[in-house]
Scaffold this motif. Structure first.
Motif, short mmCIF file in Angstrom:
data_model
loop_
_atom_site.label_atom_id
_atom_site.label_comp_id
_atom_site.label_asym_id
_atom_site.label_seq_id
_atom_site.Cartn_x
_atom_site.Cartn_y
_atom_site.Cartn_z
N LYS A 96 -41.04 83.55 -15.02
CA LYS A 96 -42.39 83.20 -14.57
C LYS A 96 -43.39 84.28 -14.96
CE LYS A 96 -41.42 79.88 -11.00
NZ LYS A 96 -40.49 79.90 -9.87
N ASN A 97 -42.86 85.50 -15.14
CA ASN A 97 -43.73 86.61 -15.56
C ASN A 97 -43.71 86.82 -17.06
OD1 ASN A 97 -44.15 86.95 -12.90
ND2 ASN A 97 -43.51 89.08 -12.80
N ALA B 218 -42.82 90.59 -5.57
CA ALA B 218 -42.33 89.25 -5.26
C ALA B 218 -41.50 89.27 -3.98
CB ALA B 218 -41.48 88.75 -6.42
N SER C 154 -39.03 88.40 -14.77
CA SER C 154 -38.71 87.01 -14.52
C SER C 154 -39.38 86.13 -15.56
CB SER C 154 -39.17 86.59 -13.12
OG SER C 154 -40.57 86.45 -13.10
#
Ligand SMILES: *[C@@H]1O[C@H](CO)[C@@H](O)[C@H](O)[C@H]1NC(C)=O
Ligand SMILES: *[C@@H]1O[C@H](CO)[C@@H](O)[C@H](O)[C@H]1NC(C)=O
Ligand SMILES: *[C@@H]1O[C@H](CO)[C@@H](O)[C@H](O)[C@H]1NC(C)=O
Length: 274
Positions: free
Chosen positions: A91-92, A21, A89
């Protein structure tokens, strides 16, 4: 000075920095980091974070530099570079966002312990955890140093620092030149020369020395000046202070390094209270 001794805050057992990222993607607010004059957070749906240099109705000054990838680092042309990652995260699919960092312990506003330049002290364990909190916290004098010289014995003498003063923060040409806001490391910064360091040790009661760039010692004298200052193990060096908005005078200094067992340096949060 950088000794390759890094801080690892690893939350995972696997040692990997393979996650890719970009900092901007993982940390969307980092782009706006230099806007210190944010509006007051309003709460509500999209609260705006407040970043401040001064707190408590103008009484409390943050004299630590913000850790930024474009801040200067010892002997680096390209600055600190990426030091934060977001391996876990939401999002992960993780339950929480969880950052890790990696950088020299001598990055940004930081302290030096005797083991930094004296090998036998490193081996004997004189690390940042052994630094005296009483020295790191107490009345301190901020002095303006003549802008045309390094901090030599002559300059030290001319400053006429009263004998009882134990903590001195030297505001120098480095602050005027905004060196801590320039990415490329600049060897022409000012600091204590060898004779300046010797004069300080012999003629004053100063036990905490703070300056406004990455080393308290001038570049050409970096190692010998550090040895003179750290050899007796009773002086604490605080480097890369942010003294831009600070008027000379007496303040209450509070400096808190991390308890990094074995480390000869540590990032520190330093504040002055009027
Ligand atoms: C993990 O999250 C980061 C940041 O949101 C993203 O850039 C990256 O592609 C993700 N990796 C995986 C394996 O999903
Ligand atoms: C971190 O967590 C918040 C939710 O609290 C989420 O909105 C954000 O996208 C997360 N960041 C990443 C990169 O997953
Ligand atoms: C201070 O010393 C450094 C070398 O250590 C030199 O490059 C710099 O020009 C000196 N600065 C002043 C103002 O004399």
């Amino acid at each position: 000075m950088v000794i390759f001794f890094h801080i690892f805050f690893l939350t995972a057992t696997t040692f990997t920095f393979a996650f890719t990222a970009s900092v901007a993607t993982a940390y969307p607010t980092v782009r706006d980091i230099n806007t210190a004059d944010c509006e007051l957070a309003t709460g509500g749906e999209n609260p705006i974070p407040i970043r401040r240099e001064v707190y408590g109705d103008g009484r409390i000054f943050d004299i630590s530099h913000m850790y930024r990838s474009d801040m200067p680092a010892w002997n680096s042309k390209h600055g600190l570079g990426q030091f934060l990652w977001l391996p876990a995260s939401m999002k992960n699919g993780s339950l929480a966002n969880n950052s890790e960092m990696k950088m020299s312990v001598h990055t940004g506003t930081h302290v030096d312990a005797p083991g930094h330049v004296v090998g036998r002290y490193f081996d004997a364990g004189f690390d940042v955890d052994t630094l005296d909190l009483e020295t790191l916290n107490g009345p301190a004098l901020v002095v303006d140093v003549p802008r045309d010289k390094n901090i030599t014995a002559g300059v030290m003498e001319s400053l006429k620092i009263p004998k009882g003063v134990r903590r001195v923060l030297f505001r120098t040409l480095n602050t005027d030149r905004q060196l801590m806001f320039k990415k490329e490391f600049d060897t022409s910064y000012v600091g204590l020369t060898m004779d300046g360091a010797e004069w300080l040790v012999k003629n004053t009661n100063i036990k905490l020395i703070g300056t406004d760039y990455l080393s308290v010692a001038a570049y050409d004298d970096a190692i010998p000046s550090h040895i003179i200052l750290l050899e007796l193990r009773d002086i604490i060096l605080v480097e890369s202070l942010k003294l831009d908005c600070i008027e000379p005078g007496i303040y209450s200094l509070h400096c808190l390094p991390l308890r990094l067992l074995g480390a000869e340096g540590s990032p520190a949060r330093c504040i002055l209270i009027k």
